[in-house]
Design an enzyme around this catalytic site. Structure first.
Site, short mmCIF file in Angstrom:
data_model
loop_
_atom_site.label_atom_id
_atom_site.label_comp_id
_atom_site.label_asym_id
_atom_site.label_seq_id
_atom_site.Cartn_x
_atom_site.Cartn_y
_atom_site.Cartn_z
N GLY A 12 0.83 -1.20 0.00
CA GLY A 12 0.00 0.00 0.00
C GLY A 12 0.86 1.25 0.00
N GLY A 13 2.02 1.17 -0.64
CA GLY A 13 3.00 2.25 -0.57
C GLY A 13 2.60 3.55 -1.22
CB THR A 14 0.78 4.53 -4.22
OG1 THR A 14 -0.29 3.59 -4.25
CG2 THR A 14 1.96 4.01 -5.04
N GLY A 15 -0.40 4.85 -0.91
CA GLY A 15 -1.51 5.40 -0.16
C GLY A 15 -1.12 6.53 0.76
N GLY A 18 1.09 5.08 3.36
CA GLY A 18 2.11 4.27 2.71
C GLY A 18 3.27 5.08 2.18
CE LYS A 48 -3.59 4.58 -5.73
NZ LYS A 48 -4.41 3.47 -5.22
CE LYS A 142 -8.10 -0.19 10.61
NZ LYS A 142 -7.48 1.14 10.83
NE ARG A 146 -4.51 -4.43 17.29
CZ ARG A 146 -4.30 -3.63 18.34
NH1 ARG A 146 -4.42 -4.13 19.56
NH2 ARG A 146 -4.00 -2.36 18.19
#
Length: 316
Positions: A12-15, A18, A48, A142, A146
């Site tokens: 998700g590095g372009t978020g 991220g 992106k 979430k 976990r």
């Protein structure tokens, strides 16, 4: 502390978070890998794609992988020591929850990851069991992530306990705008509930600090730098000092806030629920940090984090 920098994969590095995690990882000297979707999935998303290439120019490695191709995901994970997931939680119930659970399966299958940071970076979901509906839904989801992490015995660090400054401080906690008002401000109750608001780049810096730190192994890291703990009223006072004028303050009771939510669509009710939990219930600060938890600014006093008066000054 480890002397060799861990190799990091950012999913998700372009978020929103991220891109900040990628920047912080590179700045800290970690060999940084960014998951890149194959060409058919990227389609014509030129922004992106250009961001991915900018990461490459800065020294990151682009690794092709897809959630629709489990083996490619496993292969990407096998390249690194640490995986950080930064996929947005906005639509986590409908889509991203399933993707993150698939990522957990890939990490389990790969068997080499020494630390996983799932996509949190907000409220501590373990303490949100009484959150206002439907805002509670993403917290419950979430918690499923976990549980999957811990059931798979994957080493983890949960980074949480704050509100994003750009979404809360820059607008003086007003819903429906991202810039501060200059004449009139809506106050939630007496405006004195303490919240924790942090510059998103600082959140990323603290997150990267944890990945080679044995003190954060299988623990929750709470972000509580002293000068980021403020009430809405204090935030308004900082802004008034910066602009040299007093704002008209309109009080909104908890009861009236709840009534106002009834006419909102589902997505806005989720967001409003989070505002309720923060500004009426004080969910970010109404507890003490306990067992298997650490506080970031105590572990990393060297981090020069952004104070709220510094953050608000850019809006003047």
């Amino acid at each position: 502390m480890a002397t060799t920098k861990s190799k990091v994969l950012v999913v998700g590095g372009t978020g929103y978070m991220g891109r900040r995690i990628v920047k912080a990882s590179l700045a800290a000297g970690h060999p940084t890998y960014v998951l890149q979707r194959p060409a058919p999935e990227i389609g014509l998303d030129i922004e992106k794609l250009q961001m991915l290439f900018s990461f490459k120019k800065q020294g990151a490695h682009l690794v092709e992988g897809s959630f629709s191709d489990f083996h490619s995901l496993v292969d990407a994970v096998k390249l690194v020591d640490v995986v950080i997931c930064t996929m947005s939680g906005t639509h986590i119930r409908s889509h991203n929850i399933m993707l993150q659970l698939k990522l957990v399966e890939a990490i389990k299958e790969a068997g080499n990851v020494k630390r996983f940071l799932p996509s949190e970076f907000g409220m501590d979901v373990a303490r949100m069991g009484n959150a206002l509906e439907p805002g509670r839904v993403p917290f419950d989801d979430k918690m499923k992530v976990r549980k999957a992490i811990e059931d798979a015995n994957i080493p983890f660090t949960y980074v949480c306990g704050i509100g994003f400054a750009a979404y809360h401080a820059g607008n003086l906690c007003q819903m429906g705008t991202l810039v501060p008002p200059r004449d009139k401000v809506l106050m939630y109750g007496d405006g004195d509930r303490k919240v924790i608001l942090m510059d998103e780049d600082d959140i990323a810096t603290y997150a990267i600090k944890t990945i080679d730190d044995p003190r954060t192994f299988n623990k929750t890291l709470h972000l509580r730098p002293l000068e980021c703990i403020v009430s809405q009223r204090q935030l308004v006072e900082i802004w008034e000092s910066l602009v040299g004028k007093k704002l008209e303050k309109v009080t909104l009771s908890k009861e009236d806030f709840l009534v106002s939510m009834k006419d909102m669509d589902y997505a806005n009710q989720v967001g409003a629920g989070h505002f309720h939990d923060m500004y009426y219930e004080g969910c970010l600060t109404n507890f003490e940090i306990g067992e298997n938890e650490e506080e970031a600014s105590k572990l990393y006093p060297e981090v020069k984090y952004t104070r709220m008066h510094e953050f608000l000054n850019i809006y003047v």
